[in-house]
Design a protein around this motif. Sequence first.
Motif, PDB file in Angstrom:
ATOM      1  N   ASP A  48      -5.418   3.366   7.661  1.00  0.00           N
ATOM      2  CA  ASP A  48      -6.100   4.361   8.628  1.00  0.00           C
ATOM      3  C   ASP A  48      -6.523   5.700   8.116  1.00  0.00           C
ATOM      4  OD1 ASP A  48      -5.736   2.633  10.746  1.00  0.00           O
ATOM      5  OD2 ASP A  48      -4.265   3.799  11.750  1.00  0.00           O
ATOM      6  N   THR A  49      -6.294   5.733   6.723  1.00  0.00           N
ATOM      7  CA  THR A  49      -6.597   7.122   5.736  1.00  0.00           C
ATOM      8  C   THR A  49      -5.863   8.223   6.327  1.00  0.00           C
ATOM      9  OG1 THR A  49      -8.649   7.428   6.901  1.00  0.00           O
ATOM     10  CG2 THR A  49      -8.609   6.210   4.837  1.00  0.00           C
ATOM     11  N   VAL A  50      -4.547   8.109   6.795  1.00  0.00           N
ATOM     12  CA  VAL A  50      -3.498   8.854   7.238  1.00  0.00           C
ATOM     13  C   VAL A  50      -2.352   9.078   6.635  1.00  0.00           C
ATOM     14  CG1 VAL A  50      -4.367   8.778   9.594  1.00  0.00           C
ATOM     15  CG2 VAL A  50      -2.366   7.562   8.962  1.00  0.00           C
ATOM     16  N   SER A  51      -1.469  10.216   6.647  1.00  0.00           N
ATOM     17  CA  SER A  51      -0.291  10.365   5.937  1.00  0.00           C
ATOM     18  C   SER A  51       0.611   9.135   6.616  1.00  0.00           C
ATOM     19  CB  SER A  51       0.241  11.482   6.049  1.00  0.00           C
ATOM     20  OG  SER A  51       0.929  12.052   7.242  1.00  0.00           O
ATOM     21  N   THR A  52       1.638   8.995   5.883  1.00  0.00           N
ATOM     22  CA  THR A  52       2.825   7.943   6.490  1.00  0.00           C
ATOM     23  C   THR A  52       3.322   8.405   7.884  1.00  0.00           C
ATOM     24  OG1 THR A  52       4.399   8.613   4.951  1.00  0.00           O
ATOM     25  CG2 THR A  52       3.486   6.753   4.269  1.00  0.00           C
ATOM     26  N   GLY A  53       3.503   9.830   8.046  1.00  0.00           N
ATOM     27  CA  GLY A  53       4.022  10.302   9.082  1.00  0.00           C
ATOM     28  C   GLY A  53       2.912  10.192  10.433  1.00  0.00           C
ATOM     29  N   GLN A  54       2.026   9.944  10.118  1.00  0.00           N
ATOM     30  CA  GLN A  54       0.956  10.148  11.395  1.00  0.00           C
ATOM     31  C   GLN A  54       0.422   8.653  11.840  1.00  0.00           C
ATOM     32  OE1 GLN A  54      -1.951  12.179   8.817  1.00  0.00           O
ATOM     33  NE2 GLN A  54      -1.925  13.962  10.086  1.00  0.00           N
ATOM     34  N   ILE A  55       1.221   7.793  11.381  1.00  0.00           N
ATOM     35  CA  ILE A  55       1.017   6.455  11.937  1.00  0.00           C
ATOM     36  C   ILE A  55       1.727   6.164  13.283  1.00  0.00           C
ATOM     37  CG2 ILE A  55       1.384   3.800  11.439  1.00  0.00           C
ATOM     38  CD1 ILE A  55       1.931   4.753   8.640  1.00  0.00           C
ATOM     39  N   SER A  56       0.908   5.654  14.127  1.00  0.00           N
ATOM     40  CA  SER A  56       1.294   5.269  15.615  1.00  0.00           C
ATOM     41  C   SER A  56       2.173   3.951  15.611  1.00  0.00           C
ATOM     42  CB  SER A  56       0.117   5.099  16.561  1.00  0.00           C
ATOM     43  OG  SER A  56      -0.494   4.064  15.980  1.00  0.00           O
ATOM     44  N   SER A  57       3.049   3.999  16.757  1.00  0.00           N
ATOM     45  CA  SER A  57       3.800   2.744  16.590  1.00  0.00           C
ATOM     46  C   SER A  57       2.933   1.467  16.948  1.00  0.00           C
ATOM     47  CB  SER A  57       4.891   2.759  17.897  1.00  0.00           C
ATOM     48  OG  SER A  57       4.000   2.886  19.020  1.00  0.00           O
ATOM     49  N   GLU A  58       1.865   1.753  17.364  1.00  0.00           N
ATOM     50  CA  GLU A  58       0.806   0.549  17.768  1.00  0.00           C
ATOM     51  C   GLU A  58       0.266   0.148  16.442  1.00  0.00           C
ATOM     52  OE1 GLU A  58      -3.382  -0.507  19.860  1.00  0.00           O
ATOM     53  OE2 GLU A  58      -1.946   1.320  21.042  1.00  0.00           O
ATOM     54  N   THR A  59      -0.157   0.975  15.604  1.00  0.00           N
ATOM     55  CA  THR A  59      -1.055   0.716  14.232  1.00  0.00           C
ATOM     56  C   THR A  59       0.190  -0.043  13.413  1.00  0.00           C
ATOM     57  OG1 THR A  59      -2.245   2.603  14.431  1.00  0.00           O
ATOM     58  CG2 THR A  59      -1.721   1.731  12.248  1.00  0.00           C
ATOM     59  N   ARG A  60       1.465   0.484  13.480  1.00  0.00           N
ATOM     60  CA  ARG A  60       2.670   0.038  12.665  1.00  0.00           C
ATOM     61  C   ARG A  60       2.788  -1.651  13.065  1.00  0.00           C
ATOM     62  NH1 ARG A  60       5.937   2.671   9.829  1.00  0.00           N
ATOM     63  NH2 ARG A  60       5.843   4.683  10.981  1.00  0.00           N
ATOM     64  N   GLN A  61       2.844  -1.763  14.417  1.00  0.00           N
ATOM     65  CA  GLN A  61       3.174  -3.109  15.065  1.00  0.00           C
ATOM     66  C   GLN A  61       1.866  -3.948  14.562  1.00  0.00           C
ATOM     67  OE1 GLN A  61       5.862  -4.315  16.140  1.00  0.00           O
ATOM     68  NE2 GLN A  61       5.149  -6.292  16.624  1.00  0.00           N
ATOM     69  N   GLN A  62       0.770  -3.597  14.750  1.00  0.00           N
ATOM     70  CA  GLN A  62      -0.417  -4.343  14.382  1.00  0.00           C
ATOM     71  C   GLN A  62      -0.504  -4.761  12.890  1.00  0.00           C
ATOM     72  OE1 GLN A  62      -3.516  -1.925  15.587  1.00  0.00           O
ATOM     73  NE2 GLN A  62      -3.537  -2.828  17.721  1.00  0.00           N
ATOM     74  N   THR A  63      -0.145  -3.818  12.248  1.00  0.00           N
ATOM     75  CA  THR A  63      -0.010  -4.107  10.450  1.00  0.00           C
ATOM     76  C   THR A  63       1.230  -4.878  10.252  1.00  0.00           C
ATOM     77  OG1 THR A  63      -0.759  -1.806  10.285  1.00  0.00           O
ATOM     78  CG2 THR A  63       0.369  -2.744   8.453  1.00  0.00           C
ATOM     79  N   TYR A  64       2.099  -4.773  11.143  1.00  0.00           N
ATOM     80  CA  TYR A  64       3.414  -5.651  10.562  1.00  0.00           C
ATOM     81  C   TYR A  64       2.918  -7.024  10.944  1.00  0.00           C
ATOM     82  CZ  TYR A  64       7.910  -8.111  11.036  1.00  0.00           C
ATOM     83  OH  TYR A  64       8.904  -8.892  10.905  1.00  0.00           O
ATOM     84  N   VAL A  65       2.243  -7.291  12.127  1.00  0.00           N
ATOM     85  CA  VAL A  65       2.015  -8.597  12.650  1.00  0.00           C
ATOM     86  C   VAL A  65       0.853  -9.332  11.636  1.00  0.00           C
ATOM     87  CG1 VAL A  65       0.689 -10.044  14.473  1.00  0.00           C
ATOM     88  CG2 VAL A  65       2.606  -8.151  15.041  1.00  0.00           C
ATOM     89  N   SER A  66      -0.195  -8.445  11.226  1.00  0.00           N
ATOM     90  CA  SER A  66      -1.017  -8.995  10.397  1.00  0.00           C
ATOM     91  C   SER A  66      -0.392  -9.406   8.968  1.00  0.00           C
ATOM     92  CB  SER A  66      -2.092  -7.564   9.991  1.00  0.00           C
ATOM     93  OG  SER A  66      -3.030  -8.043   9.063  1.00  0.00           O
TER      94      SER A  66
END
Length: 121
Positions: A48-66
């Motif tokens: 997402d070209t953001v810092s690690t503190g700016q990641i949404s929980s939805e993005t984190r979940q999608q990345t985990y599943v992927s």
Amino acid sequence: MNEPTDRRMAAACSLLAKEKRRYLLYQLAEDETAHIEDLVTQVAAWDDTVSTGQISSETRQQTYVSLVHNHLPRLADYDIIDYDLRSGDIVLADGFDDIKPLLEQFKQTEEKQELREQPPL
């Protein structure tokens, strides 16, 4: 080239064609071992070209599943990594040495591209 070499090269290119797999391997190439949660955070941030503190929980979940359902198993199938989802540990495997030079070329190219895309000061 012979057929086994052709297949290995095609497999390496296919594995590194996806950004998430490259990002995951960039991080593992630095540390050689990582925990799934740390990789999810770093890969999501780079993606997402953001810092690690700016990641949404939805993005984190999608990345985990992927990672869990696609990228980790695929890399493990080619002996690039070993992972244990129960413990969350991920380590480089012997096959990583086969793709390391190509991965380094991808990283250099992406770093040069990032520099060109940055606005002047």
